[in-house]
Motif scaffolding. Sequence first.
Motif, PDB file in Angstrom:
ATOM      1  N   HIS A 173     -17.155 -66.361  24.164  1.00  0.00           N
ATOM      2  CA  HIS A 173     -18.332 -65.905  23.394  1.00  0.00           C
ATOM      3  C   HIS A 173     -19.591 -66.526  23.988  1.00  0.00           C
ATOM      4  N   GLN A 230     -21.966 -63.877  25.550  1.00  0.00           N
ATOM      5  CA  GLN A 230     -22.972 -63.413  24.580  1.00  0.00           C
ATOM      6  C   GLN A 230     -24.231 -64.276  24.537  1.00  0.00           C
ATOM      7  N   ASN A 288      -7.700 -63.119  27.947  1.00  0.00           N
ATOM      8  CA  ASN A 288      -6.771 -62.026  28.226  1.00  0.00           C
ATOM      9  C   ASN A 288      -5.338 -62.565  28.354  1.00  0.00           C
ATOM     10  N   HIS A 326     -12.543 -59.222  19.252  1.00  0.00           N
ATOM     11  CA  HIS A 326     -11.927 -58.951  20.562  1.00  0.00           C
ATOM     12  C   HIS A 326     -12.850 -58.162  21.498  1.00  0.00           C
ATOM     13  N   GLU A 327     -13.660 -57.285  20.917  1.00  0.00           N
ATOM     14  CA  GLU A 327     -14.534 -56.493  21.803  1.00  0.00           C
ATOM     15  C   GLU A 327     -15.562 -57.394  22.487  1.00  0.00           C
ATOM     16  N   ARG A 328     -16.117 -58.315  21.689  1.00  0.00           N
ATOM     17  CA  ARG A 328     -17.093 -59.252  22.262  1.00  0.00           C
ATOM     18  C   ARG A 328     -16.463 -60.160  23.309  1.00  0.00           C
ATOM     19  N   GLN A 329     -15.141 -60.292  23.232  1.00  0.00           N
ATOM     20  CA  GLN A 329     -14.434 -61.146  24.191  1.00  0.00           C
ATOM     21  C   GLN A 329     -13.994 -60.357  25.428  1.00  0.00           C
ATOM     22  N   GLY A 330     -14.388 -59.083  25.498  1.00  0.00           N
ATOM     23  CA  GLY A 330     -14.023 -58.262  26.655  1.00  0.00           C
ATOM     24  C   GLY A 330     -12.560 -57.857  26.649  1.00  0.00           C
ATOM     25  N   GLN A 331     -11.952 -57.743  25.457  1.00  0.00           N
ATOM     26  CA  GLN A 331     -10.524 -57.405  25.358  1.00  0.00           C
ATOM     27  C   GLN A 331     -10.360 -56.067  24.646  1.00  0.00           C
ATOM     28  N   ARG A 332      -9.275 -55.357  25.037  1.00  0.00           N
ATOM     29  CA  ARG A 332      -8.951 -54.090  24.385  1.00  0.00           C
ATOM     30  C   ARG A 332      -7.612 -54.244  23.697  1.00  0.00           C
ATOM     31  N   ASP A 382      -5.731 -52.111  22.534  1.00  0.00           N
ATOM     32  CA  ASP A 382      -4.758 -51.091  22.964  1.00  0.00           C
ATOM     33  C   ASP A 382      -3.888 -51.590  24.120  1.00  0.00           C
ATOM     34  N   LYS A 400      -1.865 -55.721  18.398  1.00  0.00           N
ATOM     35  CA  LYS A 400      -2.648 -54.746  17.620  1.00  0.00           C
ATOM     36  C   LYS A 400      -1.969 -54.470  16.270  1.00  0.00           C
TER      37      LYS A 400
END
Length: 232
Positions: free
Chosen positions: A116, A120, A138, A172-178, A180, A186
């Motif tokens: 973060h 960020q 990741n 997770h999005e802010r951490q660059g993770q998906r 899916d 998930k």
Amino acid sequence: MIHLHYWTTPNGHKITIFLEEAAIPYRIVPVNIGAGEQFKPEFLRISPNNRIPAIIDDAPADGGAPVSLFESGAILLYLADKTGQFIPNDLRGRADVLQWLFWQMGGLGPMAGQNHHFSQYAPEKLPYAIDRYVKETNRLYAVLDKRLADREFVAGAYSIADMASYPWVVPHERQGQRLDDFPNLKRWFETVRARPAVERAYALAKKINTQPTITNAARSILFGQTSAAVAR
Ligand SMILES: N[C@@H](CCC(=O)N[C@@H](CS)C(=O)NCC(=O)O)C(=O)O
């Protein structure tokens, strides 16, 4: 009654999740870390590391004087032992929860926190630093995903190990993770998110902090602290 000194961050959410799950009486004492309230002498007396969360239990099980605690992992464990909930009693079940609790405290939390910071908040975009922490997050997500391949929760039944990790997967999005890319993670994430106590904990956060963005003034309080911050 538990007095929770709290702000609306992942480490704070861990404890509101526990208290909502356990349904024990508690009171929130907001500590606005963006405004520097973590340096107030009365807070430092219970949290010498100038970090939230911290608690005071004014009715400890031994009947003695109030107990105060800082460090979210220690607080989760204390509350689990106090209430006899969210950690098993047997040696192996307890050890399993503890190892995943400590994994979160020493790994997922600090690494995602640095992620973060560099992704960020850092005034300079440092590719090496961003890459290092996005990759390590990741890897840690993959560890959790593999662990969850053949079980519903991180360590046996739903426990403080889940409560510790969940708030660090929320951003997770802010951490660059998906998510899916991590199907077991998930599924677990969605199961925990749908728990009414978890929903209540996050709804409460929105009421307490209506302006969650970090201002420049907050940045200068939060980042770059040295020994001078402790000496105050
Ligand atoms: N290891 C500590 C970390 C706590 C922590 O980093 N708290 C942050 C918010 S998530 C904080 O209070 N920051 C205030 C500051 O940096 O001055 C725990 O898990 O309780």
